[in-house]
Design an enzyme around this catalytic site. Structure first.
Site, short mmCIF file in Angstrom:
data_model
loop_
_atom_site.label_atom_id
_atom_site.label_comp_id
_atom_site.label_asym_id
_atom_site.label_seq_id
_atom_site.Cartn_x
_atom_site.Cartn_y
_atom_site.Cartn_z
N ASP A 201 39.88 17.38 -59.74
CA ASP A 201 38.61 16.64 -59.71
C ASP A 201 38.50 15.86 -58.38
O ASP A 201 37.45 15.88 -57.73
CB ASP A 201 38.57 15.70 -60.92
CG ASP A 201 37.35 14.80 -60.92
OD1 ASP A 201 36.26 15.31 -61.20
OD2 ASP A 201 37.50 13.59 -60.63
N LYS A 205 35.80 16.22 -55.07
CA LYS A 205 35.04 15.11 -54.49
C LYS A 205 35.35 14.93 -53.00
O LYS A 205 34.43 14.71 -52.20
CB LYS A 205 35.34 13.83 -55.27
CG LYS A 205 34.81 13.88 -56.71
CD LYS A 205 35.37 12.77 -57.57
CE LYS A 205 34.87 12.84 -59.00
NZ LYS A 205 35.60 11.96 -59.92
N1 HSE Z 1 36.95 12.61 -64.72
C1 HSE Z 1 36.50 11.78 -63.65
C2 HSE Z 1 37.44 10.60 -63.47
C3 HSE Z 1 35.12 11.24 -63.84
O1 HSE Z 1 38.38 10.42 -64.24
O2 HSE Z 1 37.20 9.83 -62.54
C4 HSE Z 1 34.06 12.21 -63.52
O3 HSE Z 1 34.12 12.62 -62.19
#
Ligand code: HSE
Length: 436
Positions: A201, A205
């Site tokens: 994730d 980003k």
């Molecule tokens: N799963 C992500 C986090 C939030 O734990 O920051 C959504 O991008």
């Protein structure tokens, strides 16, 4: 100016937050946008849930094509997530001449080049503030507020789940697996936490941030990614004794040789502001050549913080839709014909300082052998910590902190150290960033 009519795909947590926020603050939003922004159609596979949230204030169905084919819809908000259907819906919306707002970092990190290209050709906007760090307006800050700067680097805590786990591991001295289990019970971590804990994730980003910072195509496949699932509680403890905290950072840095793009657990000095970012909060640190250091802090997830970013994009779209494409702020901050292909450096070419931990025989000459291996590879040491062996034990932990050097040299040193007969464990390697 006619009202902006929005079609919403997906009315789960963020979709529901967006619907409610837009409804609640509609007067303020109209005053800012210069027109009303109304969600007129919603599609969600859970029809009952959608009807409950919408409660008669928009048309509801379980078929996305009703939204995509409605000629009255100006903007499609995609909040269903994933790469498959979401990609098709976004491309269909663009083909139909509709602007798109999305929170889907995975989609844009993997298929962003295709999507931004299609949007540019069709003359529509793809806005994605909510895709990075939830409610923090980091895309806007980078794309507009810092537009005068040559960005040197970005380092961000851009995953709340892992930051929560690391904070708990440090506070309570608990192992990773135990804290993850508690985080799942409390709803801080997903039932399948893989994307969060393995750094995927955060890699999505930082891919988007690098693209906006440096004017390069999105290149998720080139991010070096390490998560926190292998991190041991003792390294958090040793780091603390040496004046550091461990955070999962997304880092992108401009160097003469190319760009670094990486996600990994990182030691940072405890005195840095970003080291105090605890729990599920996010923070992004940006260094520009003119402005110097700037930091952006806030909630990176949750219904209304993420909706705050989605609605901000809707207001931007409402304003920008009135002006010719050539006068709009480009989606990736740089004009589409001015993107560059600066190379992304391979892992071995990364430059960082390092934390090395190893278990050794407690006997004369062991440390000398290790430091000689490092010196032979031009790795300079900044600090050494040797734990006093427990009573009756003849082994001990040695922790070494290096100055900055190229990672390939550290790889070679670790291989050589691992062959010493007095070294009893594999060498744990973490990166250390001073962020100065
Ligand atoms: N799963 C992500 C986090 C939030 O734990 O920051 C959504 O991008």
């Amino acid at each position: 100016m006619h009202d902006i009519r929005v079609g919403l795909l997906g009315i789960g947590t963020v979709g529901g937050g967006t619907f409610d926020l837009l409804w609640r603050n509609q007067d303020e939003i109209r005053r800012r946008a210069g027109c009303a922004i109304r969600i007129t159609r919603v599609a969600d596979k859970d029809l009952e849930r959608a009807q409950r949230v919408v409660s008669g204030r928009a048309a509801v169905g379980n078929d996305a094509s009703a939204v995509l084919n409605d000629p009255a819809i100006d903007v499609v908000v995609e909040l269903i997530g994933g790469y498959g259907l979401a990609r098709q819906f976004v491309l269909d919306a663009i083909a139909a001449g509709k602007h798109v707002v999305t929170a889907n970092k995975a989609l844009l990190a993997v298929h962003g080049n295709e999507i931004f290209h299609a949007a540019h050709k069709r003359g529509v906007i793809v806005a994605f503030e909510a895709a990075v760090a939830g409610g923090i307006p980091i895309i806007k800050a980078l794309r507009e507020g810092l537009t005068a700067n040559r960005i040197d680097w970005i380092a961000g805590i851009i995953n709340g789940t892992t930051n929560f786990i690391l904070s708990e591991m440090r506070d309570k001295g608990l192992p990773f697996a135990e804290v993850l289990r508690q985080a799942q019970e409390l709803g801080y971590a997903e039932a399948d936490p893989t994307f969060d804990i393995e750094g995927v994730d955060a890699a999505h980003k930082i891919t988007l941030l690098a693209s906006i910072a440096f004017g390069i195509p999105v290149q998720f496949e080139k991010v070096h990614v390490e998560g926190i699932s292998q991190l041991q509680a003792e390294d958090i403890r040793y780091a603390e004794q040496l004046g550091y905290r461990i955070k999962l950072l997304g880092i992108t840095r401009r160097r003469d040789e190319g760009l670094e793009l990486r996600v990994h657990p990182t030691l940072i000095p405890a005195k840095r502001l970003i080291a105090s970012v605890e729990g599920a909060m996010n923070a992004v640190w940006v260094k520009g050549d003119a402005v110097g250091h700037t930091m952006y802090y806030g909630k990176g997830a949750g219904a209304e913080p993420t909706a705050s970013a989605v609605v901000a994009d809707l207001v931007d779209v409402a304003r920008a839709a009135r002006i010719p494409q050539s006068m709009r702020v480009p989606s990736l901050a740089f004009q589409a014909d001015a993107m560059t292909d600066s190379p992304i450096l391979a892992r071995g070419e990364i430059e960082s300082a390092y934390y090395l931990r190893l278990r050794v025989e407690d006997q004369p000459g062991v440390l000398a052998d290790i430091t000689r291996i490092l010196a032979d590879r031009e790795i300079s040491l900044d600090a050494v910590l040797q734990r006093e062996p427990a009573k009756g034990e003849h082994q001990t932990d040695v922790i070494l902190l290096s100055h900055r050097c190229i990672e390939a040299r550290v790889d070679a040193a670790i291989e050589a150290i691992g062959k010493l007969p007095t070294v009893l464990s594999r060498v744990i390697r973490l990166r250390l960033e001073d962020l100065d």
